[in-house]
Design a protein around this motif. Structure first.
Motif, PDB file in Angstrom:
ATOM      1  N   UNK A  13       8.532   3.076 -21.044  1.00 43.61           N
ATOM      2  CA  UNK A  13       7.697   4.019 -20.291  1.00 43.61           C
ATOM      3  C   UNK A  13       6.309   3.410 -20.043  1.00 43.61           C
ATOM      4  N   UNK A  14       5.748   2.779 -21.061  1.00 45.50           N
ATOM      5  CA  UNK A  14       4.434   2.146 -20.922  1.00 45.50           C
ATOM      6  C   UNK A  14       4.498   1.006 -19.910  1.00 45.50           C
ATOM      7  N   UNK A  15       5.551   0.245 -19.933  1.00 45.05           N
ATOM      8  CA  UNK A  15       5.713  -0.882 -19.007  1.00 45.05           C
ATOM      9  C   UNK A  15       5.824  -0.379 -17.570  1.00 45.05           C
ATOM     10  N   UNK A  16       6.580   0.658 -17.359  1.00 45.46           N
ATOM     11  CA  UNK A  16       6.706   1.233 -16.011  1.00 45.46           C
ATOM     12  C   UNK A  16       5.371   1.835 -15.551  1.00 45.46           C
ATOM     13  N   UNK A  17       4.650   2.456 -16.466  1.00 42.14           N
ATOM     14  CA  UNK A  17       3.333   3.005 -16.135  1.00 42.14           C
ATOM     15  C   UNK A  17       2.352   1.911 -15.742  1.00 42.14           C
ATOM     16  N   UNK A  18       2.389   0.797 -16.468  1.00 49.18           N
ATOM     17  CA  UNK A  18       1.516  -0.335 -16.154  1.00 49.18           C
ATOM     18  C   UNK A  18       1.841  -0.889 -14.776  1.00 49.18           C
ATOM     19  N   UNK A  19       3.123  -0.991 -14.483  1.00 44.42           N
ATOM     20  CA  UNK A  19       3.544  -1.491 -13.168  1.00 44.42           C
ATOM     21  C   UNK A  19       3.030  -0.582 -12.063  1.00 44.42           C
ATOM     22  N   UNK A  20       3.200   0.719 -12.254  1.00 42.92           N
ATOM     23  CA  UNK A  20       2.751   1.681 -11.249  1.00 42.92           C
ATOM     24  C   UNK A  20       1.239   1.600 -11.055  1.00 42.92           C
ATOM     25  N   UNK A  21       0.508   1.485 -12.149  1.00 43.35           N
ATOM     26  CA  UNK A  21      -0.964   1.395 -12.090  1.00 43.35           C
ATOM     27  C   UNK A  21      -1.407   0.130 -11.357  1.00 43.35           C
ATOM     28  N   UNK A  22      -0.773  -0.978 -11.651  1.00 36.27           N
ATOM     29  CA  UNK A  22      -1.112  -2.245 -10.997  1.00 36.27           C
ATOM     30  C   UNK A  22      -0.821  -2.155  -9.499  1.00 36.27           C
ATOM     31  N   UNK A  23       0.338  -1.624  -9.152  1.00 33.33           N
ATOM     32  CA  UNK A  23       0.695  -1.489  -7.739  1.00 33.33           C
ATOM     33  C   UNK A  23      -0.326  -0.650  -6.988  1.00 33.33           C
ATOM     34  N   UNK A  24      -0.657   0.502  -7.550  1.00 35.42           N
ATOM     35  CA  UNK A  24      -1.570   1.427  -6.886  1.00 35.42           C
ATOM     36  C   UNK A  24      -2.964   0.816  -6.732  1.00 35.42           C
ATOM     37  N   UNK A  25      -3.476   0.231  -7.807  1.00 39.72           N
ATOM     38  CA  UNK A  25      -4.805  -0.368  -7.763  1.00 39.72           C
ATOM     39  C   UNK A  25      -4.858  -1.514  -6.762  1.00 39.72           C
ATOM     40  N   UNK A  26      -3.871  -2.371  -6.816  1.00 41.70           N
ATOM     41  CA  UNK A  26      -3.831  -3.527  -5.922  1.00 41.70           C
ATOM     42  C   UNK A  26      -3.755  -3.084  -4.467  1.00 41.70           C
ATOM     43  N   UNK A  32      -4.500 -14.106   5.337  1.00 32.16           N
ATOM     44  CA  UNK A  32      -4.259 -14.635   3.996  1.00 32.16           C
ATOM     45  C   UNK A  32      -4.150 -13.514   2.973  1.00 32.16           C
ATOM     46  N   UNK A  33      -4.977 -12.494   3.115  1.00 29.63           N
ATOM     47  CA  UNK A  33      -4.954 -11.361   2.190  1.00 29.63           C
ATOM     48  C   UNK A  33      -3.629 -10.608   2.296  1.00 29.63           C
ATOM     49  N   UNK A  34      -3.161 -10.399   3.500  1.00 27.29           N
ATOM     50  CA  UNK A  34      -1.879  -9.711   3.695  1.00 27.29           C
ATOM     51  C   UNK A  34      -0.733 -10.558   3.130  1.00 27.29           C
ATOM     52  N   UNK A  35      -0.782 -11.868   3.365  1.00 31.10           N
ATOM     53  CA  UNK A  35       0.251 -12.753   2.809  1.00 31.10           C
ATOM     54  C   UNK A  35       0.244 -12.713   1.285  1.00 31.10           C
ATOM     55  N   UNK A  36      -0.937 -12.707   0.707  1.00 38.23           N
ATOM     56  CA  UNK A  36      -1.052 -12.636  -0.756  1.00 38.23           C
ATOM     57  C   UNK A  36      -0.520 -11.303  -1.272  1.00 38.23           C
ATOM     58  N   UNK A  37      -0.781 -10.246  -0.524  1.00 37.65           N
ATOM     59  CA  UNK A  37      -0.274  -8.939  -0.916  1.00 37.65           C
ATOM     60  C   UNK A  37       1.252  -8.960  -0.972  1.00 37.65           C
ATOM     61  N   UNK A  38       1.876  -9.558   0.006  1.00 38.53           N
ATOM     62  CA  UNK A  38       3.346  -9.633   0.016  1.00 38.53           C
ATOM     63  C   UNK A  38       3.854 -10.459  -1.164  1.00 38.53           C
ATOM     64  N   UNK A  39       3.164 -11.542  -1.465  1.00 37.92           N
ATOM     65  CA  UNK A  39       3.582 -12.383  -2.590  1.00 37.92           C
ATOM     66  C   UNK A  39       3.473 -11.624  -3.909  1.00 37.92           C
ATOM     67  N   UNK A  40       2.389 -10.884  -4.076  1.00 38.26           N
ATOM     68  CA  UNK A  40       2.194 -10.117  -5.309  1.00 38.26           C
ATOM     69  C   UNK A  40       3.228  -9.007  -5.417  1.00 38.26           C
ATOM     70  N   UNK A  41       3.508  -8.355  -4.305  1.00 37.51           N
ATOM     71  CA  UNK A  41       4.511  -7.283  -4.331  1.00 37.51           C
ATOM     72  C   UNK A  41       5.863  -7.813  -4.802  1.00 37.51           C
TER      73      UNK A  41
END
Length: 142
Positions: free
Chosen positions: A68-81, A34-43
């Motif tokens: 630039x801020x929006x792209x930075x936020x996206x990168x931060x969310x991806x990395x943290x998640x 379920x966690x892996x499936x959720x990861x794919x959905x979030x990605x």
């Protein structure tokens, strides 16, 4: 308490613990899936962070700063998640591995109880061997 009573009690304990371990393994495997499936959905949703595309309709320093801020936020969310998902899946897999080792130990205990049952049918000359088997089984259950 007779040897047959002890053997019955040990067999019941082995059976109960085996069922418990199997259920835990099953639940953990489902949680991991379920966690892996959720990861794919979030990605798949990450790209929506960059919507709408600003394109040529919004230009200048504020637009550049915002994009630039929006792209930075996206990168931060991806990395943290990704880090958190990897950590959780690793922890789940470690628990599964420990439970599988425990399950194998219970299989050995079950085998030993079957051997003890065979010795029990042989009579008094096998009682010393039975006591040794009971000791081995108890070690596996701890």
């Amino acid at each position: 308490m007779s040897y047959s009573d002890i053997l019955y009690s040990l067999s019941q304990t082995i059976s109960s613990q085996s069922a418990d371990v199997d259920e835990k393994i099953s639940r953990l495997k489902k949680a991991k899936k379920d966690l892996v499936n959720e990861q794919h959905a979030v990605e798949n949703e990450w790209e929506k962070i960059l919507d709408p595309d600003l394109g040529q309709s919004w230009t200048g320093n504020r637009a550049d700063h915002f994009d630039k801020a929006r792209r930075g936020a996206k990168k931060e969310i991806e990395q943290t998640f990704q880090e958190e998902v990897e950590q959780y899946t690793s922890q789940i897999q470690q628990k599964i591995n420990l439970l599988e080792m425990q399950r194998e130990s219970l299989r050995v205990a079950s085998y030993l109880s079957h051997e003890a049952g065979g010795l029990l049918h042989k009579g008094e000359e096998a009682y010393a061997a039975i006591e040794h088997k009971f000791t081995e089984i108890r070690k596996r259950l701890l």
